[in-house]
Design a protein around this motif. Structure first.
Motif, mmCIF file in Angstrom:
data_model
loop_
_atom_site.group_PDB
_atom_site.id
_atom_site.type_symbol
_atom_site.label_atom_id
_atom_site.label_comp_id
_atom_site.label_asym_id
_atom_site.label_seq_id
_atom_site.Cartn_x
_atom_site.Cartn_y
_atom_site.Cartn_z
ATOM 1 N N PRO A 1 -4.601 5.044 -1.220
ATOM 2 C CA PRO A 1 -4.105 6.105 -0.334
ATOM 3 C C PRO A 1 -4.799 6.122 1.026
ATOM 4 O O PRO A 1 -4.180 6.496 2.040
ATOM 5 C CB PRO A 1 -4.407 7.383 -1.128
ATOM 6 N N GLN A 2 -6.055 5.712 1.075
ATOM 7 C CA GLN A 2 -6.767 5.658 2.355
ATOM 8 C C GLN A 2 -6.228 4.529 3.229
ATOM 9 O O GLN A 2 -6.056 4.708 4.444
ATOM 10 C CB GLN A 2 -8.270 5.481 2.098
ATOM 11 N N LYS B 1 -9.780 3.078 -0.972
ATOM 12 C CA LYS B 1 -8.756 3.197 -2.002
ATOM 13 C C LYS B 1 -7.363 3.082 -1.373
ATOM 14 O O LYS B 1 -7.191 3.233 -0.159
ATOM 15 C CB LYS B 1 -8.885 4.534 -2.730
ATOM 16 N N HIS C 1 -3.225 3.342 3.055
ATOM 17 C CA HIS C 1 -1.893 3.812 3.442
ATOM 18 C C HIS C 1 -1.982 4.759 4.634
ATOM 19 O O HIS C 1 -1.219 4.633 5.606
ATOM 20 C CB HIS C 1 -1.229 4.506 2.247
ATOM 21 N N ALA C 2 -2.918 5.687 4.597
ATOM 22 C CA ALA C 2 -3.107 6.625 5.703
ATOM 23 C C ALA C 2 -3.542 5.886 6.973
ATOM 24 O O ALA C 2 -3.122 6.228 8.090
ATOM 25 C CB ALA C 2 -4.134 7.685 5.324
ATOM 26 N N TRP D 1 0.814 -1.212 0.000
ATOM 27 C CA TRP D 1 0.000 0.000 0.000
ATOM 28 C C TRP D 1 0.853 1.269 0.000
ATOM 29 O O TRP D 1 0.313 2.370 -0.044
ATOM 30 C CB TRP D 1 -0.925 0.011 1.220
ATOM 31 N N GLU D 2 2.167 1.110 0.060
ATOM 32 C CA GLU D 2 3.045 2.280 -0.024
ATOM 33 C C GLU D 2 2.816 2.934 -1.384
ATOM 34 O O GLU D 2 2.753 2.254 -2.415
ATOM 35 C CB GLU D 2 4.503 1.826 0.148
ATOM 36 N N LEU D 3 2.644 4.234 -1.400
ATOM 37 C CA LEU D 3 2.102 4.926 -2.569
ATOM 38 C C LEU D 3 2.909 4.726 -3.842
ATOM 39 O O LEU D 3 2.337 4.630 -4.935
ATOM 40 C CB LEU D 3 1.942 6.413 -2.258
ATOM 41 N N SER E 1 1.841 1.446 -5.544
ATOM 42 C CA SER E 1 0.426 1.215 -5.821
ATOM 43 C C SER E 1 0.042 1.740 -7.194
ATOM 44 O O SER E 1 0.432 2.853 -7.564
ATOM 45 C CB SER E 1 -0.436 1.898 -4.752
#
Length: 495
Positions: free
Chosen positions: A79-80, A77, A82-83, A43-45, A48
């Motif tokens: 980025p979510q 998604k 990941h956050a 999930w690291e941007l 992805s």
């Protein structure tokens, strides 16, 4: 008293965060190593692809003590997610435990006559070694790209064509104005063809070998988590170690079980129009269900209908200038070939003599509870128990592993028990349920409840099921409930 250990955690994704938290809260000295610049794993941007989202609903893709935000959609998604993982790391102050941009080059037994392992590490151009009492390998099943090539690729690229692994398709503009061909039938493959078709591709073709059962987010208008992720459904599959009574009960209900799955197949065929697209699998869904069962990307079959995505059975044979030629002989215009062919399963930094003890010649892994091997002491795996609720699975096995390492399981397995169980599970996968061999046998799906039941029993949990028997039997795994179950296990601290 349990002795305090120095523990290495390799990997900073979902599994690494779960392991670091589990060992740290028991009082061990934890050093985590993540080769990239950030937490998150897949999930690291920068790893992805555009529009990536979870296959599981958000209440199945979470830790027990941290729900996903209410304003997140049902299927978050990339980025979510990941956050969310960063929020979990902040909550438990895990950042202090990790060294980022640090690569593990090798892992071998210590030479000072002490138990544990020596890791050779690399960061910022410097190489050094460190000794550890225990190592938690948390690099999961999606760490190293599976890179393949086909004849003619160099000339194809020299003429301006591009060939990418699916994880390198990180910018939607790559598809604009191009003939895009995606190889593979996984969720990532279907995500990419939908993305390309929506971002200006001149044409989009999905090339896949064989049709597989795909499950839409809503089956007949019902969220699939309410149909497939429940104990009652799980009990209809042929699980391992069934007693004579269990087999007799299964035989008695076989006509109903058969009707249940045929009904599900019929619903999927009608809803997705599988026959129209020549995508009806040959294998019954109850024999095929595993971690490789993909969820339908929203917009995929709509793209088929609109003609913006063309599905083709076959595989790549070779490249020619401006085209890819399939095994069927068909030549498809191609400017951008995206290879959604997955990841290599393995632990390349582990010395070969130990890998040979871990992995059978046919690629099946010799692991007890999908985590440890009696021939590899002082180490274990978190994240090898792949499932449809990956985050919860990682947290459960991490809590099991720290107790195993400390000798604090209520039922601490003997060497003989582990070997007998490993052999039993290998036999079951090879002879009784071939679908369970996917990912080297490292998949607990569709047996989430059974797997969690075993872990909780080993840990001595006094609570293992919800008080409402209907909810327990006919609802999906509840992360809050499993937090309560983990809290009912004997507590201790190393010192």
């Amino acid at each position: 008293m349990t002795k305090r250990k120095t523990v290495a955690v390799i990997g900073g994704g979902v599994s690494g965060l779960a392991a670091a938290k589990a060992f740290d809260e028991r009082g061990h000295r934890v050093l985590g190593f993540e080769r990239s610049h950030d937490f998150g794993g897949v999930w690291e941007l920068s790893r992805s692809y555009p529009d990536v989202q979870t296959q599981s609903p958000k209440d199945l893709y979470r830790f027990t003590d941290l729900p996903m935000p209410e304003d997140y959609p049902e299927w978050p998604k990339g980025p979510q997610v990941h956050a969310y993982l960063h929020a979990y790391a902040r909550k438990h102050k895990l950042g202090r435990l990790f060294r980022l941009n640090t690569n593990v080059l090798s892992m071998d037994r210590r030479t000072d006559d002490k138990p544990g392992w020596t890791l050779t590490l690399e960061a910022a151009g410097r190489t050094w070694s460190e000794d550890f009492d225990f190592v938690a390998v948390c690099t999961g099943q999606f760490s190293d790209k599976n890179i393949i090539s086909h004849p003619g690729q160099e000339a194809f690229e020299a003429a301006g064509g591009q060939v990418l692994h699916s994880s390198d398709y990180t910018d939607s503009s790559l598809a604009q104005g191009k003939h895009v061909v995606v190889l593979g039938g996984s969720k990532s493959a279907t995500d990419l063809v939908v993305n390309a078709s929506r971002n200006g591709a001149k044409s989009v073709t999905l090339v896949y070998r064989e049709p597989v059962w795909r499950v839409p987010y809503f089956v007949g208008g019902i969220n699939f988590k309410r149909l497939l992720y429940m104990r009652a459904q799980e009990q209809q599959f042929n699980g391992w170690g069934r007693s004579g009574v269990a087999k007799a009960v299964s035989a008695a209900f076989k006509p109903l079980i058969w009707a249940n799955f045929r009904g599900l197949e019929t619903l999927l065929k009608l809803q997705l129009k599988l026959k129209k697209w020549d995508m009806v699998p040959d294998i019954p869904i109850e024999k095929d269900a595993s971690c490789s069962l993909p969820i339908v990307t929203p917009g995929l079959f709509e793209g088929f209908e609109a003609g913006s995505i063309r599905p083709v059975r076959g595989t790549f044979d070779h490249y020619e200038t401006g085209k890819v030629v399939l095994s069927t002989g068909e030549a498809i215009p191609c400017d951008l070939a995206v290879l959604a062919v997955g990841w290599k399963l393995g632990i390349p930094y582990l010395a070969k003599e130990y890998r040979d003890r871990l992995i059978e010649p046919d690629g099946q892994y010799r692991v007890y509870r999908l985590s440890v091997n009696p021939d590899l002491p002082d180490m274990g795996f978190v994240g090898f128990n792949s499932s449809f609720c990956t985050v919860l699975s990682a947290e459960m096995i991490a809590n099991w592993l720290v107790r195993y390492a400390d000798g604090q399981l209520a039922h601490q397995p003997t060497d003989a028990e582990m070997r007998a169980n490993i052999d039993q599970m290998l036999h079951w996968r090879r002879k009784e349920r071939p679908a369970a061999q996917v990912y080297g046998g490292l998949c607990s799906a569709p047996f989430h409840f059974r797997h969690f039941d075993e872990l909780l029993a080993d840990m001595g949990a006094t609570r293992r099921k919800r008080t409402n028997p209907l909810a327990e039997q006919f609802s999906y795994p509840n992360a809050d409930a499993y937090g309560t179950f983990l809290g009912s296990t004997p507590q201790y601290a190393a010192g």
